[in-house]
Design an enzyme around this catalytic site. Structure first.
Site, PDB file in Angstrom:
ATOM      1  N   GLY A  22       0.802  -1.226   0.000  1.00  0.00           N
ATOM      2  CA  GLY A  22       0.000   0.000   0.000  1.00  0.00           C
ATOM      3  C   GLY A  22       0.828   1.266   0.000  1.00  0.00           C
ATOM      4  O   GLY A  22       0.495   2.231   0.691  1.00  0.00           O
ATOM      5  N   LYS A 193       7.842 -10.122  13.673  1.00  0.00           N
ATOM      6  CA  LYS A 193       9.246 -10.272  13.274  1.00  0.00           C
ATOM      7  C   LYS A 193       9.754  -9.053  12.489  1.00  0.00           C
ATOM      8  O   LYS A 193       9.174  -8.692  11.468  1.00  0.00           O
ATOM      9  CB  LYS A 193       9.405 -11.541  12.418  1.00  0.00           C
ATOM     10  CG  LYS A 193       9.172 -12.815  13.207  1.00  0.00           C
ATOM     11  CD  LYS A 193      10.283 -12.997  14.226  1.00  0.00           C
ATOM     12  CE  LYS A 193      10.155 -14.311  14.968  1.00  0.00           C
ATOM     13  NZ  LYS A 193      11.120 -14.379  16.095  1.00  0.00           N
ATOM     14  N   THR A 194      10.832  -8.487  12.953  1.00  0.00           N
ATOM     15  CA  THR A 194      11.347  -7.278  12.282  1.00  0.00           C
ATOM     16  C   THR A 194      12.525  -7.576  11.352  1.00  0.00           C
ATOM     17  O   THR A 194      13.011  -6.681  10.671  1.00  0.00           O
ATOM     18  CB  THR A 194      11.810  -6.219  13.315  1.00  0.00           C
ATOM     19  OG1 THR A 194      12.901  -6.764  14.055  1.00  0.00           O
ATOM     20  CG2 THR A 194      10.699  -5.822  14.247  1.00  0.00           C
ATOM     21  N   LYS A 195      12.970  -8.832  11.350  1.00  0.00           N
ATOM     22  CA  LYS A 195      14.149  -9.167  10.531  1.00  0.00           C
ATOM     23  C   LYS A 195      13.970  -8.799   9.055  1.00  0.00           C
ATOM     24  O   LYS A 195      14.864  -8.201   8.450  1.00  0.00           O
ATOM     25  CB  LYS A 195      14.488 -10.649  10.711  1.00  0.00           C
ATOM     26  CG  LYS A 195      15.852 -11.051  10.176  1.00  0.00           C
ATOM     27  CD  LYS A 195      17.010 -10.479  10.966  1.00  0.00           C
ATOM     28  CE  LYS A 195      17.459 -11.431  12.042  1.00  0.00           C
ATOM     29  NZ  LYS A 195      18.433 -10.835  12.974  1.00  0.00           N
ATOM     30  N   CYS A 387     -19.697   2.454 -19.963  1.00  0.00           N
ATOM     31  CA  CYS A 387     -18.917   2.163 -21.165  1.00  0.00           C
ATOM     32  C   CYS A 387     -19.434   0.891 -21.846  1.00  0.00           C
ATOM     33  O   CYS A 387     -20.512   0.924 -22.415  1.00  0.00           O
ATOM     34  CB  CYS A 387     -17.430   2.116 -20.844  1.00  0.00           C
ATOM     35  SG  CYS A 387     -16.438   2.562 -22.286  1.00  0.00           S
ATOM     36  N   HIS A 513     -16.659   7.181 -18.295  1.00  0.00           N
ATOM     37  CA  HIS A 513     -16.433   6.520 -17.001  1.00  0.00           C
ATOM     38  C   HIS A 513     -16.539   7.543 -15.865  1.00  0.00           C
ATOM     39  O   HIS A 513     -15.526   8.139 -15.489  1.00  0.00           O
ATOM     40  CB  HIS A 513     -15.023   5.923 -16.953  1.00  0.00           C
ATOM     41  CG  HIS A 513     -14.800   4.780 -17.875  1.00  0.00           C
ATOM     42  ND1 HIS A 513     -14.747   3.473 -17.432  1.00  0.00           N
ATOM     43  CD2 HIS A 513     -14.602   4.721 -19.210  1.00  0.00           C
ATOM     44  CE1 HIS A 513     -14.534   2.668 -18.457  1.00  0.00           C
ATOM     45  NE2 HIS A 513     -14.436   3.406 -19.554  1.00  0.00           N
ATOM     46  N   GLU A 515     -16.761   7.045 -12.828  1.00  0.00           N
ATOM     47  CA  GLU A 515     -16.076   6.573 -11.605  1.00  0.00           C
ATOM     48  C   GLU A 515     -14.681   7.190 -11.434  1.00  0.00           C
ATOM     49  O   GLU A 515     -14.188   7.326 -10.326  1.00  0.00           O
ATOM     50  CB  GLU A 515     -15.972   5.037 -11.607  1.00  0.00           C
ATOM     51  CG  GLU A 515     -15.015   4.393 -12.595  1.00  0.00           C
ATOM     52  CD  GLU A 515     -15.614   4.151 -13.976  1.00  0.00           C
ATOM     53  OE1 GLU A 515     -16.618   4.811 -14.318  1.00  0.00           O
ATOM     54  OE2 GLU A 515     -15.058   3.320 -14.727  1.00  0.00           O
TER      55      GLU A 515
HETATM   56  N1  GLN Z   1     -14.866  -2.402 -25.576  1.00  0.00           N
HETATM   57  C1  GLN Z   1     -15.627  -1.206 -25.664  1.00  0.00           C
HETATM   58  C2  GLN Z   1     -14.996  -0.186 -26.599  1.00  0.00           C
HETATM   59  O1  GLN Z   1     -13.838  -0.255 -26.907  1.00  0.00           O
HETATM   60  C3  GLN Z   1     -15.877  -0.600 -24.296  1.00  0.00           C
HETATM   61  C4  GLN Z   1     -14.640  -0.180 -23.568  1.00  0.00           C
HETATM   62  C5  GLN Z   1     -14.843   0.013 -22.103  1.00  0.00           C
HETATM   63  O2  GLN Z   1     -15.782  -0.480 -21.508  1.00  0.00           O
HETATM   64  N2  GLN Z   1     -13.926   0.719 -21.462  1.00  0.00           N
HETATM   65  O3  GLN Z   1     -15.654   0.722 -27.047  1.00  0.00           O
END
Ligand code: GLN
Length: 541
Positions: A22, A193-195, A387, A513, A515
């Protein structure tokens, strides 16, 4: 000594013992703390692999591929950087060995090395150093945090560590190394263990780097005397040995680091004032919501990589942000699209409150996604297609509402009679796979009366893309007449970016996207709206 004109501080985060400890979360947490104290901070990742970028790597190799605003396919750690700092990254924030070598070779071809033999030291290491310093030289940052991918001792990491060694020497107290290691708990011996940590620090010292701060990853609290022992063995101040115990959520880590004064130690070592305490009010507000929600929200994520923890990282984090802000505890149910069929779809989806259809590439798992979408559409379950997910919503509608049985994406079936999803014109002659998709942030104009516009609260938005195929504009009228509306369009090209069925509660697909742009302090509006709809749907059951 290198002249550091704008006195930017360079913090390097290296890792030892094992991977996946991480480093990205520690880097992001430190950045959050410094930002909250009013400093200007950026984080960059240097990846030792030879690929130019992770765009051509599949999720089994590398988890999710993140996309920056300027259209760079980047390491998923950049997603963490953005989610923690709320600051957009760019191509400059992610550099790979492949890019370094490519640039050096191009310079050699241009004759820039004036007849010299081009070598790893100094030419490759100089190129690495120049890239490390690039963001700092803009004068826009007080701190540049550089995460070095991989672990100390990897053959690939060597030139990066050599560059860090040189910079540490040249920059003096403007550079600092934070080394992250692992302290395992051996059950049979009942001991931490810190080794391995000692060995890892030795290995780092062999490269000529003395770490300034050690962060020990552990599943169990490390007693003070053990930290003291590590400090002694590794030539590090006792105070500068901090531990990172498994946390309830990654968003706790900034607070855990602050409780051990990590930010203060960095400031002291940099010769900066520690007077201003970090303002974490908003951060804590989010954390309280995240932890105190008692009622669950059940969201199914339908995709073909659901068994991989990191394949849909930005989606699961965006759902986590939105659920917390909607006062719900997220129960994310991963459904493998290849396992879904007409017989079992009801069983899988009858108890969920909302369904996300994941992005992706290729034919595998497509029919399962389409079957899930049909169930959702016919049963008015809140559905969010992203997408490829949006493309599958289009195909499902074409097949089952418009009655075009053969409808498909040209990606899946190049011979289809109804190519409702087709290759973009400017993609038709592209044969290279790396960095050639429609990538990065594009504007999108939203239909005033649409759900998507009310979710965003405005009519013009900008979201990030990563795809080759598009909704085929030839069919817009047919879809709209039958009830699926194209409610988001690119203002320059007219490309369809968002579809929705207004008669359903929440049935929205985005070619982009959303997200990628959801952060702790700024959750994505569309995810908030989706969770809100799922909440209502749950209430009605
Ligand atoms: N495969 C699809 C495209 O190229 C969707 C791509 C995706 O979901 N990022 O348009």
């Amino acid at each position: 000594m290198k002249k550091n004109n704008n006195s930017t501080k360079y913090l390097f985060v290296t890792g030892g013992v094992i991977s996946s400890l991480g480093k990205g979360i520690i880097s992001s947490s430190l950045a959050r703390l410094l930002l909250s104290r009013g400093f200007r901070v950026t984080i960059q990742k240097f990846d030792p692999y030879i690929n130019i970028d992770p765009g051509t790597l599949n999720p089994y190799e590398h988890g999710e591929c993140y996309v920056t605003i300027d259209g760079h396919e980047a390491d998923l750690d950049l997603g963490h950087y953005e989610r923690f700092t709320n600051i957009a990254t760019t191509k400059a924030n992610n550099v790979t060995t492949g890019r370094i070598y490519r640039d050096v070779i191009e310079k050699e071809r241009h004759g820039e090395y004036l007849g010299k033999t081009v070598q790893i030291v100094p030419h490759i290491t100089d190129e690495i150093k120049n890239n490390i310093l690039k963001l700092g030289e803009t004068g826009d940052y007080d701190f540049v945090i550089t995460e070095i991918g991989g672990t100390v001792g990897d053959i690939e990491s060597t030139p990066f560590l050599e560059a860090v060694r040189q910079l540490k020497w040249e920059l003096g107290k403007d550079a600092m190394v934070i080394h992250l290691t692992y302290v395992p708990f051996i059950k049979a011996a009942g001991e931490l263990k810190t080794k391995p940590t000692q060995h890892s620090v030795k290995q780092l010292q062999q490269t000529g780097i003395q770490p300034d701060i050690l962060v020990l990853r552990t599943e169990k609290e490390i007693p003070e005397n053990v930290c003291k022992k590590v400090a002694q063995f590794c030539n590090v101040d006792t105070r500068a040995v901090v531990q990172s115990v498994d946390a309830q959520t990654i968003y706790d880590v900034p607070l855990l680091m602050h409780a051990q004064h990590l930010d203060e130690i960095v400031l002291e070592k940099s010769g900066l004032s520690t007077k201003k305490i970090p303002d974490l009010i908003e951060w804590n507000l989010f954390l309280n919501k995240l932890k105190n929600a008692t009622e669950y929200i059940n969201i199914a994520l339908v995709g073909k990589y659901v068994e991989l923890q990191d394949a849909y990282k930005s989606i699961s984090e965006a759902l986590c942000h939105a659920s917390a802000y909607c006062d719900r505890k997220l129960n994310l149910i991963s459904l493998h699209s290849e396992k879904i069929n007409e017989e079992n779809v009801k069983n899988y989806l009858k108890d969920v409150d909302g369904v996300v259809i994941a992005p992706g590439f290729g034919k595998r798992g497509i029919e399962g996604k389409i079957t899930a979408i049909r169930y959702c559409r016919e049963n008015d379950v809140p559905t969010f297609g992203i997408c490829l997910g949006m493309q599958c919503m289009t195909i499902e509608f074409a097949r089952n509402v418009l009655g075009w049985q053969d409808a498909d994406s040209k990606e899946m079936n190049p011979e289809t009679k109804y190519p409702v999803i087709d290759l973009m014109e400017d993609q038709k002659n592209i044969s290279d796979l790396g960095g050639t998709m429609r990538l990065g942030a594009y504007s999108c104009q939203l239909e005033p009366n649409s759900k998507v516009a009310s979710a965003y609260g405005k009519f013009e938005i900008k979201e990030r893309h990563r795809h080759r195929y598009e909704f085929n504009s030839e069919y817009i009228d047919k879809f709209e007449e039958a009830g699926m509306k194209c409610v988001g369009r690119n203002p320059d090209t007219g490309l369809v970016e968002v579809i929705e069925i207004p008669t359903l509660q929440w049935f929205i697909g985005t070619q982009y996207h959303p997200e990628y742009q959801s952060t702790v302090l700024k959750p994505n509006p569309l995810f908030l709206s989706f969770i809100d709809a799922a909440k209502k749907f749950r209430g009605e059951k």
